[in-house]
Design a protein around this motif. Structure first.
Motif, mmCIF file in Angstrom:
data_model
loop_
_atom_site.group_PDB
_atom_site.id
_atom_site.type_symbol
_atom_site.label_atom_id
_atom_site.label_comp_id
_atom_site.label_asym_id
_atom_site.label_seq_id
_atom_site.Cartn_x
_atom_site.Cartn_y
_atom_site.Cartn_z
ATOM 1 N N GLU A 1 8.520 3.359 1.936
ATOM 2 C CA GLU A 1 10.010 3.732 1.204
ATOM 3 C C GLU A 1 10.930 3.272 2.219
ATOM 4 O O GLU A 1 11.980 2.443 1.914
ATOM 5 N N LYS B 1 16.412 4.876 -5.251
ATOM 6 C CA LYS B 1 16.213 4.239 -6.851
ATOM 7 C C LYS B 1 15.620 3.124 -6.481
ATOM 8 O O LYS B 1 14.571 2.690 -7.119
ATOM 9 N N ARG C 1 12.055 2.862 -5.019
ATOM 10 C CA ARG C 1 10.959 3.303 -5.827
ATOM 11 C C ARG C 1 10.616 2.275 -6.982
ATOM 12 O O ARG C 1 9.652 2.234 -7.280
ATOM 13 N N ASN C 2 11.684 1.601 -7.149
ATOM 14 C CA ASN C 2 11.571 0.445 -8.546
ATOM 15 C C ASN C 2 10.740 -0.684 -7.762
ATOM 16 O O ASN C 2 9.697 -1.042 -8.445
ATOM 17 N N ALA D 1 8.647 -0.351 -5.266
ATOM 18 C CA ALA D 1 7.309 0.086 -4.797
ATOM 19 C C ALA D 1 6.275 0.213 -6.170
ATOM 20 O O ALA D 1 5.204 -0.206 -6.243
ATOM 21 N N GLU D 2 6.998 0.601 -7.212
ATOM 22 C CA GLU D 2 6.304 0.622 -8.499
ATOM 23 C C GLU D 2 6.006 -0.736 -9.071
ATOM 24 O O GLU D 2 4.874 -0.909 -9.474
ATOM 25 N N LYS D 3 7.117 -1.697 -9.005
ATOM 26 C CA LYS D 3 6.784 -3.078 -9.418
ATOM 27 C C LYS D 3 5.605 -3.516 -8.720
ATOM 28 O O LYS D 3 5.124 -4.455 -9.180
ATOM 29 N N GLY E 1 3.313 -2.093 -6.905
ATOM 30 C CA GLY E 1 1.936 -1.167 -6.804
ATOM 31 C C GLY E 1 1.617 -0.628 -5.452
ATOM 32 O O GLY E 1 0.537 -0.683 -4.879
ATOM 33 N N GLY F 1 2.830 2.044 -2.178
ATOM 34 C CA GLY F 1 3.527 3.663 -2.095
ATOM 35 C C GLY F 1 2.432 4.661 -2.459
ATOM 36 O O GLY F 1 1.090 4.314 -2.823
ATOM 37 N N LYS F 2 2.939 5.530 -2.974
ATOM 38 C CA LYS F 2 2.308 6.514 -3.558
ATOM 39 C C LYS F 2 1.438 6.319 -4.805
ATOM 40 O O LYS F 2 2.145 5.762 -5.850
ATOM 41 N N GLY F 3 0.093 6.379 -4.658
ATOM 42 C CA GLY F 3 -0.756 6.068 -6.042
ATOM 43 C C GLY F 3 -0.958 4.552 -6.212
ATOM 44 O O GLY F 3 -1.507 4.089 -6.895
ATOM 45 N N GLY F 4 -0.225 3.822 -5.302
ATOM 46 C CA GLY F 4 -0.591 2.206 -5.395
ATOM 47 C C GLY F 4 -1.715 1.919 -4.623
ATOM 48 O O GLY F 4 -2.356 2.551 -3.914
#
Length: 149
Positions: free
Chosen positions: A114, A133, A136-137, A139-141, A143, A145-148
């Protein structure tokens, strides 16, 4: 009739980029990587750079991104020669206007995923809530970081 002056985003003319080494005998060897490259990029253009390994793609991008200076020719960014974009102005251009994803990436080992994502925003003095924010977006996009993966 006067010729119209064109306002290119990037204007590359006769670009040359060399690397140098010295032999154990003290002889200087020049490796010419980029030779006489000329092209222009207009706002909104999408450019793909392709070629075999070792042909100079990364050298070209580093020169266009103002990480390396040309040895010959010129590179202008928004009408300004890149060798005149210095200090805080150069840092701002790199942070807010140019983006490259190189095959070799550099992350700060001492920072979390992050924090690495937020680093350009920290340098740009973005608000903490906005940075978190966006991080996080991203990282999610991608995949990560956490859980990626």
């Amino acid at each position: 009739m006067r010729e119209k002056v064109h306002d290119y985003l990037l204007d590359i003319r006769d670009l040359e980029r060399n690397y140098y080494t010295t032999t154990s005998e003290g002889e200087k060897i020049t490796y010419s990587i980029l030779k006489g490259i000329t092209f222009q990029v207009e706002r909104g253009d999408f450019i793909g750079i392709m070629g075999s390994s070792g042909c100079g793609k990364t050298t070209l991008l580093k020169t266009l991104g103002m990480l390396d200076l040309p040895n010959g020719g010129s590179v202008c960014y928004k009408g300004v020669p890149t060798d005149r974009i210095l200090g805080d102005k150069l840092a701002k251009v790199r942070r807010t206007e140019l983006a490259f994803v190189f095959q070799d990436f550099y992350l700060m080992d001492s920072l979390s995923v992050e924090e690495n994502i937020m680093l350009p925003m920290i340098l740009g003095k973005e608000k903490p809530a906005v940075m978190k924010k966006r991080a996080r977006n991203f990282a999610e996009k991608f995949g990560i970081g956490k859980g990626g993966s």
